[in-house]
Design a protein around this motif. Structure first.
Motif, short mmCIF file in Angstrom:
data_model
loop_
_atom_site.label_atom_id
_atom_site.label_comp_id
_atom_site.label_asym_id
_atom_site.label_seq_id
_atom_site.Cartn_x
_atom_site.Cartn_y
_atom_site.Cartn_z
N LYS A 15 0.84 -1.19 0.00
CA LYS A 15 0.00 0.00 0.00
C LYS A 15 0.88 1.24 0.00
O LYS A 15 2.03 1.21 0.42
CB LYS A 15 -0.95 0.02 1.21
CG LYS A 15 -0.24 0.06 2.54
CD LYS A 15 -1.23 -0.01 3.68
CE LYS A 15 -0.51 -0.10 5.02
NZ LYS A 15 -1.45 -0.16 6.13
N GLU A 41 0.57 5.19 1.38
CA GLU A 41 -0.20 6.10 2.22
C GLU A 41 0.45 7.47 2.22
O GLU A 41 1.66 7.59 2.01
CB GLU A 41 -0.20 5.62 3.68
CG GLU A 41 -0.81 4.26 3.90
CD GLU A 41 -0.60 3.81 5.32
OE1 GLU A 41 -1.54 3.96 6.12
OE2 GLU A 41 0.48 3.31 5.63
N VAL A 75 -4.77 5.80 2.90
CA VAL A 75 -4.32 4.87 1.86
C VAL A 75 -4.73 5.42 0.50
O VAL A 75 -5.91 5.62 0.23
CB VAL A 75 -4.89 3.46 2.08
CG1 VAL A 75 -4.49 2.54 0.93
CG2 VAL A 75 -4.43 2.89 3.41
N TYR A 95 -3.20 4.14 -2.62
CA TYR A 95 -3.17 3.01 -3.54
C TYR A 95 -2.85 1.76 -2.72
O TYR A 95 -2.13 1.83 -1.73
CB TYR A 95 -2.07 3.18 -4.60
CG TYR A 95 -2.23 4.38 -5.48
CD1 TYR A 95 -3.10 4.35 -6.56
CD2 TYR A 95 -1.49 5.53 -5.25
CE1 TYR A 95 -3.24 5.46 -7.38
CE2 TYR A 95 -1.64 6.65 -6.07
CZ TYR A 95 -2.51 6.60 -7.13
OH TYR A 95 -2.66 7.70 -7.95
N GLU A 96 -3.36 0.64 -3.19
CA GLU A 96 -3.00 -0.63 -2.57
C GLU A 96 -3.18 -1.75 -3.58
O GLU A 96 -3.92 -1.61 -4.54
CB GLU A 96 -3.80 -0.91 -1.30
CG GLU A 96 -5.29 -0.99 -1.49
CD GLU A 96 -6.02 -1.09 -0.15
OE1 GLU A 96 -5.48 -1.68 0.80
OE2 GLU A 96 -7.13 -0.55 -0.07
#
Length: 95
Positions: A14, A16, A22, A24-25
């Motif tokens: 991920k 952050e 968050v 993108y993951e």
């Protein structure tokens, strides 16, 4: 860039911001011994934290590895990691 080890399905990650939001993951299970390349548009004036995770807790073992580039700057050289997670902070304002 991520090259999974033989247990690719254990790997996730991920990105952050410094407020722990968050952005993108990983959204898929990874196959073993495969190369993956992801690219994202990030604000160069903001700081970020990349976290790679291993659900089994043994990290990424050879021949697996990951590396991070930010605005064409190498932030984290290619290599594995031990344990259940590893964090890499992107410097603020790196252009």
């Amino acid at each position: 860039m991520l090259r999974t080890d033989i247990y690719g399905s254990e790997t996730s990650w991920k990105i952050e911001d410094v407020d722990n939001e968050v952005l993108y993951e990983s959204s898929t299970f990874y196959a073993g011994n495969q190369l993956y390349v992801e690219q994202f548009c990030l604000d160069p004036t903001t700081c970020y934290i990349f976290t790679i995770l291993d659900s089994y807790g043994n990290g990424i073992i050879s021949p697996g590895y990951y590396e991070i580039y930010y605005n064409d700057n190498l932030i984290r050289p290619a290599g594995g990691f031990a344990g259940s997670s590893e964090n890499t902070t992107f410097p603020c304002g790196l252009n």
